[in-house]
Scaffold this active site. Structure first.
Site, PDB file in Angstrom:
ATOM      1  N   ASP A   1       0.793  -1.241   0.000  1.00  0.00           N
ATOM      2  CA  ASP A   1       0.000   0.000   0.000  1.00  0.00           C
ATOM      3  C   ASP A   1       0.825   1.292   0.000  1.00  0.00           C
ATOM      4  OD1 ASP A   1      -1.822  -2.033   0.335  1.00  0.00           O
ATOM      5  OD2 ASP A   1      -2.898  -1.122   2.003  1.00  0.00           O
TER       6      ASP A   1
ATOM      7  N   LYS B   1      -6.870  -5.104  -3.063  1.00  0.00           N
ATOM      8  CA  LYS B   1      -7.678  -5.511  -1.902  1.00  0.00           C
ATOM      9  C   LYS B   1      -8.579  -4.354  -1.481  1.00  0.00           C
ATOM     10  CE  LYS B   1      -4.053  -4.224   1.389  1.00  0.00           C
ATOM     11  NZ  LYS B   1      -4.790  -3.173   2.105  1.00  0.00           N
TER      12      LYS B   1
ATOM     13  N   CYS C   1      -1.893  -2.448   7.818  1.00  0.00           N
ATOM     14  CA  CYS C   1      -1.875  -3.404   6.704  1.00  0.00           C
ATOM     15  C   CYS C   1      -0.572  -4.191   6.621  1.00  0.00           C
ATOM     16  CB  CYS C   1      -2.193  -2.686   5.398  1.00  0.00           C
ATOM     17  SG  CYS C   1      -3.926  -2.152   5.340  1.00  0.00           S
TER      18      CYS C   1
END
Ligand SMILES: [Zn+2]
Length: 188
Positions: A18, A104, A143
């Site tokens: 990310d 995701k 994450c």
């Protein structure tokens, strides 16, 4: 600062979590110094390319009205809307050709913090012959943590690139590191 291994080896993979505009200063859900992971991770990308090992990059990629958003009762401000500039990878991140993108956060009914959560990444890694993952990105205590714990549960060896991560909160980052070490990850 972490040192890159002199040579990455076959059977390893590099997974960046990310590294997106909305998680960097100026973004919708900015993490302090989030953009400072980019030059660090670029050195790892360069090493991965030199070694010919596969590169994976996950991205948060939410539909409008995602359940993780505050207006829907979730914990986060609206961020990483699909196809928005905020959802793009940081422009200075030098992802090589052939990077496997792992998307995701697309479900309407639940959030997915881990890059392994219902993405098929585990199966892809096995197809690619990966047994050890180097992992870095954002955010360390959300994450990245979820991804590292899932990687360990799936049996992958994990090296956490500490200098290539930033936490939402410092205390959260310390707790996350302890949980990752307890799960068998090596902090580099
Ligand atoms: Zn999200």
């Amino acid at each position: 600062m972490s040192d890159i291994p002199k040579m990455m080896r076959p059977g390893e993979g590099l997974l960046l979590v990310d590294v997106q505009n909305d998680f960097c200063p100026g973004g919708a859900l900015p993490i302090t110094e989030g953009d400072e992971v980019v030059p660090v991770l670029n050195r790892w990308l360069e090493a991965a390319v030199a070694a010919g090992i596969p590169v994976y990059a996950s991205r948060d990629f939410h539909p409008a009205g995602h359940p993780s958003f505050a207006p829907r009762g979730g914990p986060w401000p609206i961020h990483c809307l699909q196809d928005s500039p905020g959802a793009a990878f940081h422009a200075a991140l030098e992802l090589p050709a052939g990077t496997v993108i792992v998307t995701k956060g697309t479900r309407f009914d639940q959030d997915q913090n881990s890059a392994f959560d219902q993405t098929g990444l585990e199966q892809q890694l096995r197809r690619d012959g990966v047994r050890r993952l180097w992992i870095g990105g954002l955010a360390l205590d959300v994450c990245v943590l979820a991804t590292v714990l899932d990687a360990r549960r799936a049996g992958f060896a994990v090296g956490l690139i500490r200098a290539g991560c930033r936490p939402v909160t410092a205390a959260g980052g310390e707790e996350a590191l302890a949980r990752m070490v307890a799960a068998g990850a090596e902090v580099i």
